[in-house]
Design a protein around this motif. Structure first.
Motif, PDB file in Angstrom:
ATOM      1  N   THR A 196      41.256  52.775  40.003  1.00  0.00           N
ATOM      2  CA  THR A 196      39.955  53.251  39.540  1.00  0.00           C
ATOM      3  C   THR A 196      39.562  52.412  38.331  1.00  0.00           C
ATOM      4  N   ILE A 197      38.404  51.765  38.420  1.00  0.00           N
ATOM      5  CA  ILE A 197      37.980  50.846  37.357  1.00  0.00           C
ATOM      6  C   ILE A 197      36.499  51.025  37.042  1.00  0.00           C
ATOM      7  N   GLU A 198      36.117  50.569  35.885  1.00  0.00           N
ATOM      8  CA  GLU A 198      34.702  50.618  35.541  1.00  0.00           C
ATOM      9  C   GLU A 198      33.964  49.447  36.185  1.00  0.00           C
ATOM     10  N   ALA A 199      32.659  49.628  36.327  1.00  0.00           N
ATOM     11  CA  ALA A 199      31.873  48.714  37.159  1.00  0.00           C
ATOM     12  C   ALA A 199      31.746  47.306  36.595  1.00  0.00           C
ATOM     13  N   GLY A 200      31.901  47.169  35.274  1.00  0.00           N
ATOM     14  CA  GLY A 200      31.700  45.852  34.694  1.00  0.00           C
ATOM     15  C   GLY A 200      32.935  44.976  34.664  1.00  0.00           C
ATOM     16  N   LEU A 201      34.036  45.488  35.179  1.00  0.00           N
ATOM     17  CA  LEU A 201      35.267  44.686  35.220  1.00  0.00           C
ATOM     18  C   LEU A 201      35.041  43.495  36.156  1.00  0.00           C
ATOM     19  N   THR A 202      35.465  42.305  35.726  1.00  0.00           N
ATOM     20  CA  THR A 202      35.234  41.155  36.596  1.00  0.00           C
ATOM     21  C   THR A 202      36.278  41.102  37.703  1.00  0.00           C
ATOM     22  N   ILE A 203      35.931  40.399  38.753  1.00  0.00           N
ATOM     23  CA  ILE A 203      36.837  40.273  39.892  1.00  0.00           C
ATOM     24  C   ILE A 203      38.102  39.532  39.474  1.00  0.00           C
ATOM     25  N   ALA A 204      37.937  38.535  38.578  1.00  0.00           N
ATOM     26  CA  ALA A 204      39.121  37.802  38.129  1.00  0.00           C
ATOM     27  C   ALA A 204      40.070  38.726  37.373  1.00  0.00           C
ATOM     28  N   GLU A 205      39.523  39.593  36.512  1.00  0.00           N
ATOM     29  CA  GLU A 205      40.375  40.524  35.766  1.00  0.00           C
ATOM     30  C   GLU A 205      41.051  41.503  36.731  1.00  0.00           C
ATOM     31  N   LEU A 206      40.283  41.979  37.688  1.00  0.00           N
ATOM     32  CA  LEU A 206      40.845  42.910  38.672  1.00  0.00           C
ATOM     33  C   LEU A 206      41.995  42.242  39.425  1.00  0.00           C
ATOM     34  N   THR A 207      41.728  41.032  39.911  1.00  0.00           N
ATOM     35  CA  THR A 207      42.750  40.306  40.659  1.00  0.00           C
ATOM     36  C   THR A 207      43.993  40.102  39.809  1.00  0.00           C
ATOM     37  N   GLY A 208      43.778  39.749  38.538  1.00  0.00           N
ATOM     38  CA  GLY A 208      44.891  39.536  37.622  1.00  0.00           C
ATOM     39  C   GLY A 208      45.762  40.780  37.495  1.00  0.00           C
ATOM     40  N   THR A 209      45.116  41.926  37.386  1.00  0.00           N
ATOM     41  CA  THR A 209      45.861  43.172  37.263  1.00  0.00           C
ATOM     42  C   THR A 209      46.645  43.469  38.545  1.00  0.00           C
ATOM     43  N   LEU A 210      46.006  43.260  39.672  1.00  0.00           N
ATOM     44  CA  LEU A 210      46.617  43.654  40.949  1.00  0.00           C
ATOM     45  C   LEU A 210      47.759  42.726  41.355  1.00  0.00           C
ATOM     46  N   VAL A 211      47.572  41.452  41.065  1.00  0.00           N
ATOM     47  CA  VAL A 211      48.512  40.469  41.599  1.00  0.00           C
ATOM     48  C   VAL A 211      49.905  40.664  40.995  1.00  0.00           C
ATOM     49  N   ARG A 212      49.959  41.238  39.793  1.00  0.00           N
ATOM     50  CA  ARG A 212      51.259  41.521  39.178  1.00  0.00           C
ATOM     51  C   ARG A 212      52.082  42.465  40.031  1.00  0.00           C
ATOM     52  N   HIS A 213      51.397  43.275  40.802  1.00  0.00           N
ATOM     53  CA  HIS A 213      52.114  44.211  41.675  1.00  0.00           C
ATOM     54  C   HIS A 213      51.981  43.801  43.142  1.00  0.00           C
ATOM     55  N   ARG A 214      51.654  42.567  43.358  1.00  0.00           N
ATOM     56  CA  ARG A 214      51.488  42.022  44.703  1.00  0.00           C
ATOM     57  C   ARG A 214      50.499  42.832  45.527  1.00  0.00           C
ATOM     58  N   GLN A 215      49.433  43.227  44.881  1.00  0.00           N
ATOM     59  CA  GLN A 215      48.378  43.948  45.591  1.00  0.00           C
ATOM     60  C   GLN A 215      47.065  43.194  45.447  1.00  0.00           C
ATOM     61  N   GLN A 216      46.097  43.520  46.307  1.00  0.00           N
ATOM     62  CA  GLN A 216      44.819  42.807  46.264  1.00  0.00           C
ATOM     63  C   GLN A 216      43.683  43.640  46.832  1.00  0.00           C
ATOM     64  N   LEU A 217      42.474  43.246  46.432  1.00  0.00           N
ATOM     65  CA  LEU A 217      41.259  43.687  47.106  1.00  0.00           C
ATOM     66  C   LEU A 217      40.846  42.486  47.945  1.00  0.00           C
ATOM     67  N   PRO A 218      41.039  42.544  49.259  1.00  0.00           N
ATOM     68  CA  PRO A 218      40.877  41.306  50.045  1.00  0.00           C
ATOM     69  C   PRO A 218      39.424  40.965  50.383  1.00  0.00           C
ATOM     70  N   ILE A 219      38.609  40.879  49.351  1.00  0.00           N
ATOM     71  CA  ILE A 219      37.202  40.505  49.543  1.00  0.00           C
ATOM     72  C   ILE A 219      37.023  39.167  48.824  1.00  0.00           C
ATOM     73  N   ASP A 220      36.436  38.196  49.497  1.00  0.00           N
ATOM     74  CA  ASP A 220      36.247  36.873  48.887  1.00  0.00           C
ATOM     75  C   ASP A 220      34.956  36.870  48.086  1.00  0.00           C
ATOM     76  N   VAL A 221      35.087  36.651  46.802  1.00  0.00           N
ATOM     77  CA  VAL A 221      33.920  36.729  45.912  1.00  0.00           C
ATOM     78  C   VAL A 221      33.718  35.403  45.183  1.00  0.00           C
ATOM     79  N   PRO A 222      32.523  34.823  45.277  1.00  0.00           N
ATOM     80  CA  PRO A 222      32.268  33.609  44.501  1.00  0.00           C
ATOM     81  C   PRO A 222      32.221  33.914  42.999  1.00  0.00           C
ATOM     82  N   VAL A 223      32.499  32.934  42.190  1.00  0.00           N
ATOM     83  CA  VAL A 223      32.486  33.045  40.719  1.00  0.00           C
ATOM     84  C   VAL A 223      33.208  34.308  40.223  1.00  0.00           C
TER      85      VAL A 223
END
Ligand SMILES: Cc1cc2nc3c(=O)[nH]c(=O)nc-3n(C[C@H](O)[C@H](O)[C@H](O)COP(=O)(O)OP(=O)(O)OC[C@H]3O[C@@H](n4cnc5c(N)ncnc54)[C@H](O)[C@@H]3O)c2cc1C
Lengths: 483, 431
Positions: free
Chosen positions: B79-106
């Motif tokens: 659960t995250i707030e709307a302004g979190l960037t995709i890069a920050e989200l990915t960074g958080t998830l990847v530590r636990h080998r998890q992902q949101l598998p949506i390809d997002v530019p920039v």
């Protein structure tokens, strides 16, 4: 109940639309439609109609509007939440004669079916094509695609593949104003709001779905089906959390406790261990190159978490039998008790041990027998409360226990329904799940589709149907008695 | 997500840092001056920049709402707030080998709220689906400043209407998304891409048909015309990849052994159709660069006119061949019938643009598809039909907009085509 005069007018008009063959008006015939799989509450409709084509539905809806009579769509009537209960009487529009598979297009991976098409008939029709329709509710032998759309059904394999809404591309709908509209379509990403996604799960309150366009999924190349045998429910639920948190998404992960296993063994003689506290039915699927190592990984987790024994389905026939047992578990419960109430709640998957503990405490507190068979990988529990319909005290205990279990699901951060819907059964939980604003916005959205509230009144939202429309009093407000 | 250069406003943007502040600011506007509100996430303009210039508008930036609220990783939800960037989200998830598998530019700029609102998706939608398959709960603030929610934090839930679906792709026209809960997937051990070139798009169409029953299970089936291939290969700095001909790029993932096996099987399956080149890309660095260049394709700011076609998959390559002749660079997620097209230079004149668009739409219509304008010069927006032909369902959409935002304050002009009649209705004039 509508007035005698109105009823005569209704029947005259409906006969002209669906013919003598498509209408039921006699009390003994109507009685069959007084409830669905939720038997605690009943109400006889005034008329039941069996349209065979969309334009008849348009005409029926228009007649109901003119005469201001409520109506409700009905598929196979397997809903477990009273979704088909004709609150306040009126017209039941049964869609079971609209069951054609209209088109199968493998190149574009879709099928278009009529709403009364039975889920398993689509599965059978596609067998051998290399594709299938993924959502497989345990009731798939009876339930209809229209009903699946309205309730956003899940099933054992929705853990990996997603629930109904993840597989619906588009819909044709007869709106309560009598117009026909296509939402979404066979080309993905139609511009504008995702009204298909919004309609799925609206429990018949947005109109009547007359065509369903579904996405077809490639059949998995290989699968492995295993049975994990555990000493007790606690070990089994800890194991489920272990599998999910290891980042494995099995195709299916189902739990059955001792009570269910006993009933299934009596019915099917599969060879289930009768002394085990719980068994997990686990399936992994994918490419041959991967399934064995995934299965091995799961076995290691199960062993580390106290599995007494791990078994494999050695042959396709054995796998089928295992699944048959799982899907007919509800049927087998008849061996345990003449009456039972199937509950549907959800908790975060890591909270399964806690909720099952609570259920077992409830069982003791209310001196009831509760057995469990459920979609464990999703955290979607189905405690089944056994009782004797003739014993009023037991009924009260069933209602109270159900209520406590659902409240506990909420306390643990979950929901009061994972797949059966709100229907009439869980209306009173809506204000606990949602704020006044949430409910007001949902009601605004309903107004867009169903402004006069005649279509499926008193469902889903605790407010009746339309602005100014009083809540229709229910004859035997089942669950409410306990709240 | 909205092109920031479109948003001229006289006042400073407002940037709430808490949900309470967000509600308060919107409420004050509503009871006060009722100025239009332009909602801005990362301002990446990954999708339609349809907002009109409006000096009276307030720009509301969500980047101050960027906390991770709850990450019960063993439940595989966040659960995250709307302004979190995709890069920050990915960074958080990847530590636990998890992902949101949506390809997002920039991804460094794009926010999750913007991705939901614009329903961003890329190549892997073939294997993983789109936002509607991952968003399980939402909190948003309506135009009056009232917070509402739908869904929840569990992966399966059918209580109440699914307003999550309604908010996905609503381009900020219904409410300001403040918080989302997502279902997650494990990161696969390995990923590989097969880059195969063929003489014509028609040749690839035949391949796609047989791939339907392939022994592999691709997660992406992308087709690029030569113009797009050049842009992408240049972006990825992979000069060794041939780009003179149309390309079929197939992505597979899973366990390492599974990826190797699939690439080999696909190579054999494709050999029958005699590709001019067929190269597996397994080096992680190269593969990642290529994936990111493909994702970035739809985001080239230089495009005068960018389009998105949605078609039944079987019509995709036929439509691409047609559009290729009009001079577009084209990337399709062919398994899903989605084509992203850009004019690298031309057309610079409106009259020519409308002509070309008309032809491309007519062609898409033949297949029950459509063409939507993604980016165009600011001055064209008012006149250019952005969404194609009106559909009967648009009247329902208008009514929903009218229910939730009757004064049309939120992202005014975003869904211009189905906005105007609704407004006339509310003024008592029939549409
Ligand atoms: C033994 C058993 C096992 C079950 N297992 C599962 C399971 O694994 N997963 C699961 O999700 N559910 C399960 N269910 C519940 C039930 O089967 C599903 O909710 C199913 O989708 C209902 O389909 P139906 O055709 O019976 O619909 P009905 O019960 O007839 O109707 C359900 C709701 O849909 C509405 N409706 C029906 N048709 C239409 C239409 N064409 N347009 C608009 N609204 C319509 C009705 O008004 C009603 O509100 C089970 C039920 C039983 C009895």
């Amino acid at each position: 109940m509508v007035s005698a005069e109105k009823q005569r007018e209704l029947i005259r008009r409906f006969r002209a639309i669906v013919g003598e063959d498509g209408i039921l008006t006699q009390p003994e015939d109507l009685a069959v439609y007084e409830c669905d799989g939720y038997v605690i509450e009943k109400k006889t409709p005034d008329v039941v109609l069996f349209p065979t084509e969309r334009d008849q539905i348009v005409a029926i809806v228009q007649a109901c509007r003119e005469l201001e009579v409520p109506y409700i769509p009905r598929g196979a009537g397997t809903s477990l939440a009273g979704g088909c209960l004709p609150v306040g009487g009126g017209v039941v529009i049964a869609l079971t004669r609209m069951r054609k598979i209209l088109e199968v297009n493998l190149r574009n991976r879709y099928a278009i079916v009529e709403p009364g098409c039975v889920n398993v008939h689509l599965t059978q029709h596609l067998a051998g094509s290399g594709f299938h329709y993924a959502p497989d509710p345990s009731s798939q032998g009876a339930c209809t695609l229209g009903g699946n759309v309205a309730t956003n059904s899940g099933g054992p394999h929705t853990l990996k593949y997603g629930v109904t809404v993840n597989h619906v591309l588009g819909l044709e709908v007869v709106l309560p104003n009598g117009s026909v509209v296509e939402l979404g379509g066979v080309a993905e990403d139609a511009p504008g709001y995702d009204l298909t996604g919004l309609f799925v799960g609206s429990e018949g309150t947005f109109g009547i779905c007359t065509k369903v366009m579904v996405r077809l999924t490639r059949d998995p190349a290989a699968c492995r089906t295993m049975l994990g045998v555990f000493e007790n429910v606690q070990d089994a639920t800890h194991c489920i959390s272990g599998i999910i948190s290891a980042g494995i998404v099995p195709a299916a992960l189902e739990m059955m406790d001792q009570g269910i296993v006993e009933a299934l063994e009596a019915a099917f003689q599969f060879g289930f261990p009768l002394d085990a506290g719980a068994v997990l039915l686990i399936e992994v699927d994918g490419l041959e190159a991967a399934v064995d190592s995934e299965a091995q990984h799961i076995i290691e987790i199960c062993n580390a978490r106290g599995a007494r024994e791990m078994r494999w389905a050695e042959t396709a026939a054995e796998r089928q039998l295992l699944w048959k047992c799982r899907k007919q578990a509800f049927g087998a419960i008849g061996r345990l008790s003449s009456s039972f109430c199937t509950q549907d709640g959800v908790v975060p998957r890591t909270k399964l041990p806690e909720i099952l503990n609570f259920i077992s405490e409830c069982e003791k507190r209310h001196q009831l027998r509760i057995v469990n068979v459920f979609h464990a990988g999703d955290g979607n529990i189905h405690p089944i409360l056994l009782f004797d319909e003739r014993d009023e005290t037991q009924i009260q205990h069933v209602l109270a226990a159900s209520h406590e279990i659902l409240q506990k699901c909420l306390d643990l951060g979950g929901s009061v329904t994972g797949e059966h819907g709100i229907g009439v059964e869980k209306l009173d939980f809506m204000p606990r799940l949602f704020s006044e604003t949430d409910l007001a916005i949902m009601s605004d959205i309903r107004k867009v589709f169903n402004p006069d509230g005649l279509c499926s009144p008193n469902k889903m939202l605790p407010t009746a149907g339309a602005c100014g429309m009083e809540e229709i009093p229910r004859d035997h407000p089942g669950r409410r008695a306990a709240l | 997500m909205v092109n920031c250069y479109n948003m001229t406003s006289t006042s400073q943007p407002i940037r709430p840092t808490s949900s309470a502040e967000l509600q308060k600011q919107i409420r004050e506007n509503y009871v006060g001056s009722r100025r239009p509100i332009h909602i801005r996430g990362g301002g990446t303009g990954a999708s339609a920049g349809y907002l009109q210039d409006d000096p009276s508008a307030i720009v509301l930036t969500t980047t101050g709402l960027s906390r991770v609220i709850d990450y019960p990783k063993d439940d595989m939800t966040i659960t995250i707030e709307a302004g979190l960037t995709i890069a920050e989200l990915t960074g958080t998830l990847v530590r636990h080998r998890q992902q949101l598998p949506i390809d997002v530019p920039v991804p460094e700029q794009a926010t999750i709220g913007g991705v939901v609102a614009a329903n961003i998706s890329g190549s892997r939608r073939f294997g993983y689906g789109t936002m509607r398959d991952y968003l399980i709960g939402i909190i948003a603030v309506d135009v009056q400043g009232q917070q509402f929610s739908a869904g929840g934090r569990v992966v399966k839930n059918v209580a109440g209407y699914d307003l999550c679906k309604l908010m996905i792709g609503s381009l900020g026209t219904l409410a300001v998304i403040s918080q989302v809960t997502l279902k997650l997937k494990p990161v696969s051990e390995s990923t590989g891409i097969l880059w195969a070139t063929f003489e014509t798009l028609d040749d690839i169409d035949v391949v796609l048909e047989t791939l339907l029953l392939s022994s592999a299970r691709p997660v992406a089936l992308d087709v690029l015309n030569a113009r797009a291939a050049q842009t992408i290969v240049t972006g990825a700095e992979l000069k060794q990849l041939p780009t003179e001909q149309p390309v079929l790029a197939i992505t597979v993932d899973g366990l390492s052994a599974e990826v190797d096996w699939q690439l080999e099987s696909l190579r054999k399956e494709l050999a029958v159709f005699m590709p001019t080149v067929c190269l597996p890309i397994v080096n992680d660095d190269q593969r990642q660069k290529l994936q990111s260049a493909i994702t970035q394709f739809s985001q080239q700011q230089s495009a005068v006119l960018a389009l998105k076609a949605n078609l039944p998959p079987s019509a995709t390559l036929d439509w691409m061949a047609y559009a290729d002749e009009e001079g577009l660079a084209l990337l399709s997620h062919a398994g899903n019938g989605i084509v992203k097209g850009r004019f690298p230079v031309e057309p610079t004149e409106y009259s020519r643009a409308i002509e070309i668009l008309g032809r491309l739409r007519a062609k898409a219509r033949q297949y029950r598809g459509n063409v939507v304008v993604d980016t165009c010069p600011h001055t064209w927006r008012q006149k250019l039909p952005m969404f194609g032909d009106p559909e009967p369902s648009w009247s329902l959409m208008r009514k929903i907009k009218q229910q939730l935002d009757p004064d049309d304050l939120l992202n005014r002009g975003m869904f211009n085509e189905f906005r105007l009649p609704a407004l006339r209705n509310s003024d008592g004039v029939t549409s």
